[in-house]
Design a protein around this motif. Sequence first.
Motif, short mmCIF file in Angstrom:
data_model
loop_
_atom_site.label_atom_id
_atom_site.label_comp_id
_atom_site.label_asym_id
_atom_site.label_seq_id
_atom_site.Cartn_x
_atom_site.Cartn_y
_atom_site.Cartn_z
N ARG A 112 -16.40 21.04 -4.60
CA ARG A 112 -15.51 20.39 -5.90
C ARG A 112 -14.23 21.07 -5.62
NH1 ARG A 112 -18.36 16.38 -8.55
NH2 ARG A 112 -20.58 16.74 -8.44
N GLY A 113 -14.33 22.39 -5.58
CA GLY A 113 -12.76 22.92 -5.80
C GLY A 113 -12.38 22.88 -4.07
N ILE A 114 -12.30 22.92 -3.04
CA ILE A 114 -11.98 21.80 -2.22
C ILE A 114 -11.68 20.70 -2.40
CG2 ILE A 114 -11.95 22.01 0.72
CD1 ILE A 114 -14.23 23.85 0.52
N ASP A 129 -8.34 29.97 4.29
CA ASP A 129 -9.60 31.10 4.13
C ASP A 129 -10.92 30.91 3.41
OD1 ASP A 129 -9.73 33.50 5.38
OD2 ASP A 129 -8.08 34.88 3.80
N ILE A 130 -11.45 29.83 3.47
CA ILE A 130 -12.35 30.00 2.98
C ILE A 130 -13.44 30.26 3.35
CG2 ILE A 130 -14.70 27.60 2.14
CD1 ILE A 130 -12.08 27.09 0.15
N GLY A 168 -6.00 32.80 9.22
CA GLY A 168 -8.00 32.76 8.58
C GLY A 168 -8.44 33.82 9.42
N THR A 169 -9.93 33.74 9.09
CA THR A 169 -10.71 34.77 9.43
C THR A 169 -11.73 34.55 10.55
OG1 THR A 169 -10.68 35.55 7.09
CG2 THR A 169 -12.96 36.54 8.11
N ILE A 170 -11.55 35.08 11.29
CA ILE A 170 -12.44 35.32 12.67
C ILE A 170 -14.01 34.64 12.21
CG2 ILE A 170 -13.69 36.40 14.78
CD1 ILE A 170 -10.76 38.37 14.72
N GLY A 171 -14.96 33.76 12.55
CA GLY A 171 -15.69 33.87 12.71
C GLY A 171 -15.87 32.47 11.33
N TYR A 172 -14.53 32.12 10.84
CA TYR A 172 -14.43 30.97 10.00
C TYR A 172 -13.28 30.10 10.40
CZ TYR A 172 -16.93 33.81 6.82
OH TYR A 172 -18.65 34.60 6.68
N VAL A 191 -12.50 21.91 6.37
CA VAL A 191 -13.22 21.50 5.93
C VAL A 191 -14.66 22.07 7.08
CG1 VAL A 191 -14.92 19.50 6.72
CG2 VAL A 191 -12.73 19.01 5.46
N TYR A 192 -14.05 22.68 8.45
CA TYR A 192 -14.91 23.93 9.14
C TYR A 192 -14.71 25.24 9.03
CZ TYR A 192 -15.43 25.63 13.50
OH TYR A 192 -16.47 27.27 14.06
N SER A 193 -14.20 25.69 8.16
CA SER A 193 -14.76 26.85 6.90
C SER A 193 -15.43 26.23 6.31
CB SER A 193 -13.24 27.25 6.70
OG SER A 193 -11.97 27.87 7.55
N TYR A 194 -15.81 25.20 6.13
CA TYR A 194 -16.48 25.35 4.59
C TYR A 194 -18.43 25.54 5.29
CZ TYR A 194 -19.65 22.96 1.06
OH TYR A 194 -19.82 22.00 0.47
#
Length: 308
Positions: A112-114, A129-130, A168-172, A191-194
């Motif tokens: 919802r926040g995103i 950076d989710i 962003g952060t590696i892995g996300y 969406v991918y990071s989520y």
Amino acid sequence: MTNSFRDKLGEGGFAIVYRGKLPNDCLVAVKILKESKGSGEEFINEVASISTTSHVNIVTLLGFCFEGSKRALIYDFMPNGSLDRFISNNNSLPKDQLGWGKLLEIAVGIARGIEYLHQGCNTRILHFDIKPHNILLDKDFNPKISDFGLAKISPNRSSTVSMLGVRGTIGYIAPELVYRALGEVSYKSDVYSYGMMVLEMVGETKNTDTDADHSSEVYFPDWIYHHLAQNAQLDLNHILNEDEHLMIRKMIIVGLWCIQTNPRMRPSMTRVLEMLEGSIESLQIPPNLHIASTNLSAANPSTSESAL
């Protein structure tokens, strides 16, 4: 208000966060940004954009300080810290402290926040950076998206943004941020990071053999996709009843849809919410089309913004 910076809550690549108290005894988190180059115009723009947001699943910016090279942000204090404290295998908290029902509620709240950032603001905000570390939990474990240090405002509410580097952060990090031939950088990157975060919420509670040879370890989304497609037992901890099994299966299916390599195949956050709140029978297992790259592994996450 921080009692001379005595109570340190945490530290990241861009800032140190301290616990503080206002004169009215309201607890706050004071985020002191590390010195950066430039005139600070980007900091002012960031503050101006975040201060226009108002959503139950977004942290509330109470104020800021901008004096020479000193820059600070003041937020509501979140007593339960960040989500990663509750889902990481390395934490000291009980794995079942939240429970699958609450984890699903948290996943819905984050979505919802995103969705609000993408659709509900006056200007579309892309977070970039989710991750669990940037999801804070209030006293009732309601999630709040935080840390907009890498966020970008999409001009004219455009779906895509122009970027020269990777952030962003590696892995996300969405694959199109690294391999631009896959598609344009857009809100689908969030969406991918989520999706990776949701799969981590499920996967970090799986039994693992710490003495195993991790050089032959299977990329987790591939492992979970195989078991899901075969309708096999996922062997996850604390599956106590059928309802919990369905919650987990729903989170897995949504997560796999979100991490599709082709950004156009990923759902919008509005569609993600529909899937999370809808019937499990209406969900289809997505095609297994994503990059299994050790470069995108979340084993050693670090936040960065660097040029290609």
